[in-house]
Design a protein around this motif. Structure first.
Motif, PDB file in Angstrom:
ATOM      1  N   GLU A 240      -8.352   2.832   4.309  1.00  0.00           N
ATOM      2  CA  GLU A 240      -7.476   3.992   4.190  1.00  0.00           C
ATOM      3  C   GLU A 240      -6.007   3.586   4.120  1.00  0.00           C
ATOM      4  O   GLU A 240      -5.131   4.340   4.524  1.00  0.00           O
ATOM      5  CB  GLU A 240      -7.704   4.984   5.347  1.00  0.00           C
ATOM      6  N   LEU A 241      -5.779   2.342   3.645  1.00  0.00           N
ATOM      7  CA  LEU A 241      -4.400   1.889   3.422  1.00  0.00           C
ATOM      8  C   LEU A 241      -4.079   2.120   1.951  1.00  0.00           C
ATOM      9  O   LEU A 241      -4.021   1.190   1.146  1.00  0.00           O
ATOM     10  CB  LEU A 241      -4.252   0.408   3.826  1.00  0.00           C
ATOM     11  N   TYR A 242      -3.833   3.386   1.630  1.00  0.00           N
ATOM     12  CA  TYR A 242      -3.755   3.764   0.219  1.00  0.00           C
ATOM     13  C   TYR A 242      -2.494   3.266  -0.472  1.00  0.00           C
ATOM     14  O   TYR A 242      -2.481   3.057  -1.671  1.00  0.00           O
ATOM     15  CB  TYR A 242      -3.879   5.295   0.088  1.00  0.00           C
ATOM     16  N   HIS A 243      -1.443   3.079   0.306  1.00  0.00           N
ATOM     17  CA  HIS A 243      -0.210   2.629  -0.336  1.00  0.00           C
ATOM     18  C   HIS A 243      -0.400   1.230  -0.929  1.00  0.00           C
ATOM     19  O   HIS A 243       0.202   0.874  -1.929  1.00  0.00           O
ATOM     20  CB  HIS A 243       0.936   2.631   0.692  1.00  0.00           C
ATOM     21  N   PHE A 244      -1.300   0.384  -0.294  1.00  0.00           N
ATOM     22  CA  PHE A 244      -1.613  -0.930  -0.869  1.00  0.00           C
ATOM     23  C   PHE A 244      -2.403  -0.767  -2.158  1.00  0.00           C
ATOM     24  O   PHE A 244      -2.192  -1.495  -3.127  1.00  0.00           O
ATOM     25  CB  PHE A 244      -2.439  -1.760   0.119  1.00  0.00           C
ATOM     26  N   CYS A 245      -3.309   0.204  -2.155  1.00  0.00           N
ATOM     27  CA  CYS A 245      -4.147   0.433  -3.344  1.00  0.00           C
ATOM     28  C   CYS A 245      -3.271   0.734  -4.552  1.00  0.00           C
ATOM     29  O   CYS A 245      -3.522   0.233  -5.651  1.00  0.00           O
ATOM     30  CB  CYS A 245      -5.110   1.594  -3.097  1.00  0.00           C
ATOM     31  N   ALA A 246      -2.243   1.521  -4.346  1.00  0.00           N
ATOM     32  CA  ALA A 246      -1.380   1.901  -5.460  1.00  0.00           C
ATOM     33  C   ALA A 246      -0.706   0.674  -6.045  1.00  0.00           C
ATOM     34  O   ALA A 246      -0.667   0.470  -7.275  1.00  0.00           O
ATOM     35  CB  ALA A 246      -0.342   2.904  -4.971  1.00  0.00           C
ATOM     36  N   SER A 247      -0.214  -0.210  -5.156  1.00  0.00           N
ATOM     37  CA  SER A 247       0.473  -1.417  -5.646  1.00  0.00           C
ATOM     38  C   SER A 247      -0.493  -2.297  -6.434  1.00  0.00           C
ATOM     39  O   SER A 247      -0.132  -2.909  -7.448  1.00  0.00           O
ATOM     40  CB  SER A 247       1.028  -2.220  -4.468  1.00  0.00           C
ATOM     41  N   ILE A 248      -1.752  -2.394  -5.968  1.00  0.00           N
ATOM     42  CA  ILE A 248      -2.725  -3.271  -6.636  1.00  0.00           C
ATOM     43  C   ILE A 248      -3.076  -2.727  -8.015  1.00  0.00           C
ATOM     44  O   ILE A 248      -3.127  -3.466  -9.014  1.00  0.00           O
ATOM     45  CB  ILE A 248      -3.974  -3.428  -5.743  1.00  0.00           C
ATOM     46  N   LEU A 249      -3.298  -1.407  -8.077  1.00  0.00           N
ATOM     47  CA  LEU A 249      -3.661  -0.829  -9.378  1.00  0.00           C
ATOM     48  C   LEU A 249      -2.530  -0.985 -10.390  1.00  0.00           C
ATOM     49  O   LEU A 249      -2.764  -1.132 -11.584  1.00  0.00           O
ATOM     50  CB  LEU A 249      -4.026   0.641  -9.205  1.00  0.00           C
ATOM     51  N   GLU A 250      -1.311  -0.981  -9.893  1.00  0.00           N
ATOM     52  CA  GLU A 250      -0.183  -1.175 -10.810  1.00  0.00           C
ATOM     53  C   GLU A 250      -0.175  -2.578 -11.410  1.00  0.00           C
ATOM     54  O   GLU A 250       0.419  -2.830 -12.458  1.00  0.00           O
ATOM     55  CB  GLU A 250       1.130  -0.915 -10.063  1.00  0.00           C
ATOM     56  N   LEU A 251      -0.862  -3.560 -10.715  1.00  0.00           N
ATOM     57  CA  LEU A 251      -0.989  -4.914 -11.273  1.00  0.00           C
ATOM     58  C   LEU A 251      -2.139  -5.001 -12.276  1.00  0.00           C
ATOM     59  O   LEU A 251      -2.131  -5.841 -13.175  1.00  0.00           O
ATOM     60  CB  LEU A 251      -1.243  -5.939 -10.145  1.00  0.00           C
TER      61      LEU A 251
END
Length: 1839
Positions: free
Chosen positions: A1497-1508
């Motif tokens: 549930e650490l969604y802010h990390f998910c956003a950064s990864i998808l941007e890569l």
């Protein structure tokens, strides 16, 4: 004749001494032999020196014993070298053990040296052949050739056993005051027959006895075989005189008192005239009677000094073997060296005359025994060895004398296992070895005793009846008078003489009678003893008479009978003649039975003739009253009449007295076929000489007749072979020794023999009927061929006698054209016979084939090689293109025989370029054989090569370097042939491969570098094939330690042999070694105090191959029958000494092969550096492949010592190529093996491995300026090594600890970077100190950097430590998941230089976190993996990402380095990195991280990864994937909004500080960690978890939890326990003011949720300063502790070490102010924070109600009211500073104002249902305001 000097010429004369009789004809009887040609031939035959061809049976001079060294094969955890050195030191200091005490299969100790202190360079390129063929027996190998010729010993006597007897002393109870005389002879008790002539001895009185006993003569007696009936007959006599004169009983039976003075005077006169010896006593000594002495456990019986065990079963053992000695009355005697001393105490008294036969008569009167003892020294000797006594008249011990018994040495050696010293190559080893053997064989006899001239050789009467050729000249008659029967008593004796005729009775007789004194000349007559006062006079005298060379009917023996009459006149007494008796030689000489003769009264002229006989008068009425026995012993006079007729006709033919057509001679020749075999064999040599004489210079008719007669005789003699040998030993003896081609007196015989045989062969070829004789000729062809060759060789020697300088070889002889043509035709006819009969499978063809091969073999030393080439090429042309197995086998045998020729005589072929036709043909035929499926022939073919190599290698004459080079170049084409036909080689079985490879290694070893380079100069493929052969060598000869004997039952079936009859003890050594060990194992060691360890033969019935030789071997065979014949089982059956030898040989073979290969690598490397050869210079795959093979095998210490100088040289020359990327695989394997060696316990190996690593580092500096790539390679190697090396060991308590291997590896890695130790290490390895100077190819700058090496070393040690820690934690992995994760993390960090390994351990860590449901940590691992791949891609510029993307990834996972360097790509090694370092793999791991962060549930990390991920899909235009990504982004952002708008703030994890106190925690002791746990884990849960993990690991110590969170003072903790302090902590925001006094409650925190990355944590601890545990608000202080971790959460692990800890304190009033400000801020936050949707006010209302309820509800001593009560009333208020007081009042006023505002807002938000709750809030607020007004009056005006 000097022509047969041993210097330069091939023949050697062997003096032909008789030794048993007169060596020449009696000088008085010697006549002109020219009138008797046959006698001349006989005398020449017996007296001429033998002529021995030194080259006939090949020549082999063994080199000195090869001393094998104990090769030390070390394992990782062994140090045998040190152990052996210490053991040797202890052994030297305590006791010196004699090497003779070591048992050995061959009876000799074998030499073992340790290799600890020897230089390895001595062995570089040493020959593997001595270890492959350690028991090489040249004779044995030759004997296996079909039809092999075996030399026969030219024994001087036919028997194989000799007994020497020496009289030591004679003693009587009454003393010995007068001399005694006696005779000893061999006697057969059963047949009552004398077996030898008498040995006459004398014993002097006691006072002079001691001085003379040692020098007395010995009697030598000859025996065929031991027998219980054979004994020594001893007869004693003494002079019949006393001090007062002659005893009365001598000539008169009257007692002394009855003698008159006259009679006494007569007796004294008689005793002066002829001293009379009276018979005194006799004794019989059985030599081999075993029946009496059973109580002595098989020792000699009381009556037999030599038992059968001493002579029969041990006939071929050491001639000086001691045995038990027992006296005749049952007392043990004693030994003098190798002899037996026998004491004879039962001497039988005799008082009357007797015959020898009567001694055994049971009716004979027995007298009292004599009280005396006769001591004899009896010694058993080999017949062969002591014949040297008669070899030389001189006292010198010459080489020629040794050679007389050379054949005996050979025959003895053949019957034993190789009597070598540690694999000494036995065989005929030249004169010096013969001398040594002689000295060993007779070690207890003084050498000068061999030449004692006074030794008496008793003639062996059985020589005349044996089926053996006469070898010596003997021509005499033994006369034995028995009895004379008279009617009245007489004192009778007789005189014996030999007379020529009867014409003149006064003519003196011939001087032909041997006297009784030794070495006296023959006399005219001989007297017997006197038979005193007897009617029947009995005699036991032996009279030996020399015979004339020829005798007529007039030659006769005359016996004159005398009576000693006491009545004769006193003044002239003399014996009275009473009669005569005559024995004509011609009538009686051949008789062997008793002869009875009458006695004549007087002798008149012509008494032999009928006319004279009529006038004779006879005693006793002419009755035959005289009985005697005679024995004719003659090698001149044949008893057989047909032989005599042949001799007579030969004489007539030779003297031309017969008619020219010689019909009588033809008849005599033809009648020879009817002669009985014994007579024929006895006179074989002279008959053959005469027939050859007729063949050589007779007419054609005589030639043919003589040839046919000769064939018939040879065939008959051959059939008489007792042992069914193909070459009868008598015929071999004749050809080898007796035949000398008439001594050069006549033309050579070979032209005539070739002609007559050739004409017979041509007649057969033309189809004429030649009768059965032709098959006989073929069967005996070996004899004729050898005769022809010897005749040629003798002629060659005589031709070049004076023209050849001393010491040079005789040049070959050119045969005359006609003779050579005749021999060619004969050879062709015989080849046709071989060819035709071979197809029919007849054994005669194979024998004839061998004979023809030996014929060519012999001719190579005699005639021009070109002429021999004609014969050989004729053979090969006739047998070419024939694939029938039998024919091909013949061809192999033929080549095997010829190629064994001494010095391998050069035989040029038709083509001038053919250096050696034979070598070329041999290689072709052997290769042709290897290409076929016949296993027997293949084995034979490869064996031929090995034996040839052995002969050259072990022969002392081939030891010069130029000789070895010549031989190697001769066989060099074999290597080319194999390289051309490698499939044939690969088709061979392992035994055949080993045989071929050992030959190749031997050839290569002796080649010079220039010759060897020719193999590598043709093409690259061929060079590779050569090195493939070397790899095969390393594989097939690798030494593996045999498994422990405890697991014998698990023996592999794959090692099975042919069965127990042909055991297979070793699969690496030569096949011949199995036979050697099989024979040696038939000997069992017996240890006795006297002899130490002796190898004694077991009984002969156990020697059959089908029966076990010992209990050990029986067990082995029984087991073998169950599991297949296991080599291991057979090894176990060997005696330990044999097993030790076997292992020693195998070790040395493996070592020699490896060192030989190393030498070739060095030569190849040098050649490649000069670019002189054809190889792949881009990869140098030949060097790399062979190096990898060397390193990967089990190698001895000597190899490792020799390897590294070569290794250094190779890297010096080819470092750039070997370190290039193309050789990644090689470099990786070498690095692995060097690290493997760095683990070894043996320091010699370990330190050399360190030097090897330094050499790699130097090469890396030279060619890459840095070590990053080498670090990756070594890291990979270390990783692979960890699975091979046991890095942990179990402690006694069951836990794991660091192993010795790990410690040694760490030490090696430390030494790698130790600058101070480096010079010493290099010096130990024999490498120059400047070897580590890393110069570039062009330039002098030293690129070596010790700091960088140190960095490399530390990097490897870190990887080792990580691996070690991981291994130690293995048992608690499932319990302590935190330590497990940390272990994986350390491994990932340590192996970071290698992307593949880095990724592997990160993924292991990721899996471990997922099992623990630590999703955030697992996600971080996936991010780290993606980061590694992205870095590699960015550094290679082949991805869609840039450095900015790597930096953004670094923000998610700080472990990802933002520094993108080329090291990642440099670290890619073949097999590592290429597979995973792709864009797809990066995307894959990014998606995994996204998934795991979502679960956390650490969604802010998910956003950064998808941007890569999105740029990848954009670059690929994968719109579908892009759509999915954006959909996922939408969901992620919505989830983030949901978290932020939740009334209950989102908590992703809880954090706890854990401190460890206690020694049992190990590395954790006094350390604090922050643990990241799931959000539902409470403090109690954490405490339970910690307790569960560590309680079982504290070795029985108790575990206590420290409840409070204050500072722990370890010195005040109770001992005997371990302590853990668990404290809940809060993460600190990035911009948070840690100095704020406000309470830290997330529910009251302000601001939105940001990236949840925490590396600082705090916790507050309340305390009082008055010592009370609790107090009011006015006493309650607060300590805030801030912890800094060694990384940030979420991290790759669940816990991080606290690296920094700070604390600050707050006073009670500050606490109160902070509490009020905290509540104020929470309310203001609820009032001011905007909501996402104005329509939905429910979440805001709920949080507002919760805060207001806790703020304005009036409760006693709680909240705001309690603060006022504590600080604003009474004494506390006076203690506050004005500033604090103002701050407190201001905070209270602000709080109340915000509450008032919040109540208003609440009113706006509520509905009908909350009206009551609102009313309560208002009432509460008013009550609170009223209460506060008591303390702060101004509050009413403010509100």
């Amino acid at each position: 004749m000097d022509s047969f000097s041993p210097n330069g010429l091939r023949f050697r004369r062997i003096p032909h001494h008789s030794g048993v009789a007169n060596a020449k004809l009696d000088p008085l009887l010697e006549e002109n032999l020219e009138q008797w040609p046959h006698l001349n031939e006989l005398v020449q035959c017996y007296t001429a020196d033998w002529v021995k061809d030194e080259n006939k049976y090949g020549h082999y001079e063994s080199i000195r014993p090869v001393s094998f060294q104990n090769q030390i094969y070390e394992g990782p955890d062994t140090d045998l070298e040190t152990e052996m050195r210490l053991a040797a030191a202890r052994q030297t200091s305590t006791e010196d053990i004699s090497i003779d005490e070591m048992p050995s299969a061959s009876g000799s100790p074998f030499e073992v040296a340790t290799s600890a202190n020897s230089s390895p360079f001595d062995y570089l390129g040493s020959s593997p052949l001595p270890a492959y063929e350690p028991a090489f027996d040249w004779e044995s190998e030759r004997s296996m050739i079909f039809g092999q010729r075996v030399p026969e010993s030219h024994e001087l006597h036919g028997s194989g056993l000799k007994i020497s007897v020496k009289v030591l002393s004679l003693s009587f109870q009454a003393g010995l005051v007068e001399p005694f005389y006696g005779t000893i002879c061999l006697y057969n008790r059963e047949r009552r027959d004398k077996l030898s002539e008498d040995f006459i001895f004398s014993v002097v009185p006691t006072e002079v006895q001691e001085a003379k006993t040692s020098n007395g003569p010995r009697g030598i007696f000859y025996l065929d075989a031991p027998s219980a009936s054979i004994c020594l007959l001893i007869q004693l006599e003494k002079p019949a005189t006393e001090e007062g004169g002659t005893t009365a009983s001598v000539y008169s039976r009257k007692e002394p008192v009855h003698l008159s003075e006259r009679e006494k005077q007569k007796l004294q006169v008689w005793s002066r005239i002829m001293p009379y010896r009276e018979s005194f006593a006799w004794a019989i000594v059985p030599l081999f009677d075993n029946s009496i002495g059973a109580s002595f456990a098989g020792s000699a019986s009381p009556s037999s000094p030599l038992t059968t065990s001493m002579s029969d079963s041990n006939l071929h053992e050491d001639v000086s073997e001691p045995t038990t000695k027992i006296t005749l009355d049952g007392k043990l005697g004693y030994s003098r060296g190798s002899s037996v001393v026998v004491e004879i105490s039962n001497l039988n008294k005799v008082k009357e005359s007797y015959t020898e036969d009567s001694l055994q008569d049971p009716k004979r009167k027995i007298h009292k025994p004599v009280r005396g003892t006769l001591r004899l020294e009896i010694e058993k000797l080999h017949a062969g060895l002591l014949d040297l006594e008669n070899v030389s008249e001189a006292d010198s011990f010459t080489n020629d004398s040794i050679d007389i018994m050379e054949g005996a040495f050979e025959s003895t050696m053949k019957k034993q296992p190789s009597s070598d010293t540690d694999g000494l190559h036995s065989g005929k080893s030249g004169q010096s070895n013969g001398s040594q053997m002689l000295k060993n064989g007779l070690k207890n006899n003084e050498i000068q005793d061999l030449h004692a001239n006074d030794d008496f050789h008793a003639f062996d009467f059985r020589m005349t009846t044996r089926n053996e050729p006469f070898m010596h000249l003997f021509h005499c008659l033994y006369v034995y008078p028995l009895t004379v029967s008279l009617s009245r008593k007489r004192n009778l004796f007789m005189c014996i003489e030999l007379r020529k005729d009867d014409t003149d009775i006064h003519r003196p007789p011939l001087e032909a009678v041997y006297p009784r004194e030794p070495r006296a000349t023959p006399k005219k007559c001989s007297h017997t003893q006197v038979a005193v006062g007897a009617r029947v006079a009995s005699y036991h005298d032996e009279v030996k008479v020399s015979l004339p060379s020829t005798w007529t009917s007039q030659h006769h023996l005359l016996f004159t009978f005398f009576h000693v009459d006491l009545q004769t006149k006193l003044d002239a007494p003399k014996p009275v003649v009473i009669g005569y008796s005559v024995l004509p030689l011609s009538a009686h000489a051949q008789l062997k039975s008793e002869i009875s003769l009458p006695i004549m009264r007087e002798l008149i002229p012509y008494y032999l003739q009928e006319t004279g006989k009529e006038k004779l008068e006879y005693l006793e009425d002419g009755k035959n009253i005289f009985k005697l026995r005679i024995k004719l012993c003659s090698s001149l006079y044949p008893i057989n009449e047909r032989i005599r007729d042949f001799f007579l006709e030969y004489d007539r033919h030779s003297l031309r007295t017969s008619p020219p057509w010689g019909s009588e001679l033809l008849e005599a020749i033809n009648s020879l076929k009817n002669v009985d075999s014994t007579a024929l064999i006895q006179f074989l040599h002279p008959i053959l000489i005469m027939l050859l004489h007729l063949i050589g210079n007779g007419g054609e008719t005589l030639q043919v007749a003589a040839f046919r007669a000769m064939v018939n005789i040879l065939t008959r003699v051959q059939q008489e072979s007792a042992d069914d040998a193909e070459r009868n030993r008598f015929l071999v003896g004749y050809v080898d020794h007796a035949f000398d081609d008439f001594g050069g007196r006549q033309p050579p015989v070979y032209p005539g023999l070739s002609t007559v045989w050739g004409s017979l062969a041509r007649s057969k070829a033309k189809g004429y009927r030649v009768g059965p004789v032709y098959d006989d000729v073929l069967a005996m062809s070996w004899f004729f061929l050898e005769l022809i060759v010897k005749s040629m060789a003798l002629e060659q020697s005589r031709i070049f006698l004076h023209s050849v300088p001393l010491g040079e070889d005789v040049p070959p002889m050119q045969l005359k054209e006609g003779v050579f043509r005749c021999i060619m035709q004969l050879y062709d006819c015989l080849l046709t016979e071989v060819h035709d009969r071979c197809k029919k499978g007849l054994s005669l063809a194979k024998r004839l084939n061998s004979s023809l091969a030996f014929f060519c073999y012999d001719l190579l030393s005699v005639i021009e090689p070109r002429q021999v080439f004609e014969l050989v090429s004729l053979y090969l042309d006739k047998f070419s293109n024939l694939c029938q197995p039998s024919v091909h086998d013949c061809k192999l045998t033929y080549l095997q025989i010829i190629c064994d020729h001494d010095l391998f005589v050069e035989m040029p072929g038709r083509d001038p370029s053919d250096r050696n036709y034979l070598a070329f043909v041999l290689i072709q035929e052997i290769f042709f054989t290897l290409d076929h499926d016949d296993l027997a022939q293949r084995a034979k073919a490869v064996r031929i090569l090995v034996v040839l190599m052995c002969k050259h290698e072990f022969d002392a004459r081939y030891q010069k370097t130029e000789d070895k080079l010549y031989i190697a170049q001769l066989y060099f084409p074999l290597i080319s042939q194999i390289l051309d036909e490698m499939p044939i080689f690969y088709n061979l079985n392992t035994v055949e491969k080993r045989e071929v490879l050992i030959v190749i290694l031997q050839i290569v070893r002796n080649l010079d570098d220039a010759s060897l380079m020719k193999v590598w100069q043709q093409n690259i493929g061929r060079t590779r094939l050569f090195f493939k052969l070397l790899e095969e060598c390393l594989i097939l000869f690798e030494h593996r330690k045999p498994p422990d004997s405890m697991i014998l039952g698990n023996s592999s079936r794959s090692m099975s042999g042919d069965g127990p009859a042909s055991p297979k003890y070793s699969d690496k050594l030569s096949p011949a070694i199995n036979n050697y060990l099989s024979q040696a194992s038939r000997q069992e060691p017996q240890r006795t105090p006297e002899n130490g360890n002796l190898w004694q033969r077991v009984n002969s019935q156990l020697s059959s191959p089908s029966q076990p030789y010992s209990l050990r071997e029986a067990l082995a065979q029984a087991q073998s029958s169950r599991i297949g014949t296991s080599a291991l089982a057979l090894r176990e059956s060997l005696h330990p000494v044999l097993r030790q030898k076997l292992e020693l040989w195998e070790e040395n073979l493996s070592a020699a092969v490896s060192l030989g290969v190393l030498k070739i690598i060095e030569v190849f490397s040098t050649s490649a550096a000069a670019h002189d050869i054809a190889t792949d210079y881009g990869k140098l795959d030949c060097i790399t492949a062979i190096f990898m093979s060397c390193f990967s095998r089990n190698q001895p210490l000597t190899f490792w010592k020799a390897l590294f100088p070569v290794f250094n040289n190779v890297f010096n020359l080819h470092g750039a190529t070997l370190m290039a990327r193309e050789n990644d695989k090689f470099l990786k394997q070498i690095a692995f093996h060097l690290l493997r060696l760095a683990v070894f316990r043996n320091d010699n190996i370990r330190r050399r491995a360190v030097v090897g690593l330094q050499i790699l580092v130097r090469s890396s500096f030279c060619h890459f300026l840095r070590t990053s790539r080498l670090r990756a390679v070594l890291t990979i190697a270390l990783s692979e090594l960890m699975s091979d090396v046991q890095v942990t060991q179990i402690k006694p308590d069951g836990t794991l600890e660091e192993s010795g291997e790990a410690r040694r590896l760490k030490k090696s890695l430390e030494e790698l970077a130790d600058e101070s130790k480096s010079p010493l290490l290099l010096a130990e390895c024999g490498i120059p100190e400047k070897s580590l100077v890393a110069n570039a190819e062009s330039g002098t700058e030293d690129r070596w950097s010790w700091p960088e090496v140190k960095h490399l070393s530390e990097s490897l040690i870190m990887a080792l430590d990580a691996s070690l820690e991981h291994a130690i934690l293995d048992s608690v992995m499932n319990i302590d998941r935190y330590a497990a994760a940390e272990s994986f993390h350390k491994l990932a960090v340590a192996f970071a230089p290698v992307p593949d390994l880095h990724i592997m351990w990160l993924l292991h860590l990721c899996d471990a976190h997922q099992e623990m449901q630590s999703w955030a940590e697992a996600a971080q691992c996936a991010v780290a993996v993606a980061g590694v791949v992205m870095q590699a891609l960015v550094s290679r510029n082949d991805g869609v990402w840039s450095r900015e993307h790597v930096v953004s990834l670094c923000k998610i996972c700080p472990m990802v380095s933002s520094d993108v360097s080329s090291e990642t790509s440099a670290a890619e090694v073949e097999g590592y990195g290429a597979s995973k370092l792709t864009i797809d793999s990066a995307v894959k791991y990014l998606q995994l991280a996204n998934k795991l962060f979502s679960q956390a549930e650490l969604y802010h990390f998910c956003a950064s990864i998808l941007e890569l991920v999105i740029p990848v899909y954009k670059s690929r235009k994968a719109y579908g994937q892009l759509a999915k990504c954006h959909t996922m982004l939408t969901n992620i952002y919505e989830s983030i909004l949901e978290q932020e708008s939740s009334p209950i703030p989102f908590i992703d994890a809880t954090y706890y500080r854990v401190g460890f106190y206690g020694d049992e925690f190990g590395k954790l002791e006094k350390k604090e960690y922050v643990y990241r746990e799931q959000c539902d884990v409470r403090l109690g849960d954490m405490m339970q978890k910690v307790t569960r993990i560590y309680e079982s690991r504290l070795n029985g110590k108790g575990l206590k939890i420290i409840q409070d969170s204050g500072e722990v003072k370890s010195d005040k903790l109770e001992s005997g326990f371990c302590y853990v302090q668990v404290t809940a902590v809060d993460p600190v925001m990035e911009d948070e003011d840690l100095g704020s006094r406000r309470e830290r409650i997330f529910s009251l925190s302000t601001g939105s949720i940001r990236a949840r990355v925490f590396d600082r944590f705090l916790f507050d601890t309340p305390f009082t300063k008055n010592g009370k545990t609790q107090g009011g608000l006015e006493d309650q202080w607060k300590r805030r502790t801030v912890l800094q971790t060694g990384g940030s959460f979420p991290a790759l692990v669940n816990r991080l070490l606290v690296v920094k800890s700070e604390s600050m304190e707050f006073s009670p009033v500050e606490n109160a102010i902070g509490m009020i400000e905290t509540r104020t801020a929470a309310l203001r936050n609820e009032l001011e924070v905007p909501r996402s949707s104005e329509g939905d006010q429910l979440p805001r209302l709920q949080s507002l109600q919760r805060i207001l309820q806790g703020s304005v509800a009036v409760q006693v001593n709680s909240g705001v009211l309690s603060v006022c009560t504590a600080f604003l009333s009474g004494e506390p208020a006076t203690r506050l500073r004005s500033q604090e007081l103002q701050q407190l009042i201001a905070a209270l006023l602000e709080f109340m104002a915000v509450c008032k505002r919040a109540i208003r807002v609440h009113f706006r938000l509520i509905g009908e249902e909350d009206q009551e709750f609102h009313t309560q809030l208002v009432n509460g607020f008013q009550s609170l305001t009223a209460e506060l007004s008591h303390y702060i009056p101004a509050i009413l005006s403010e509100l």
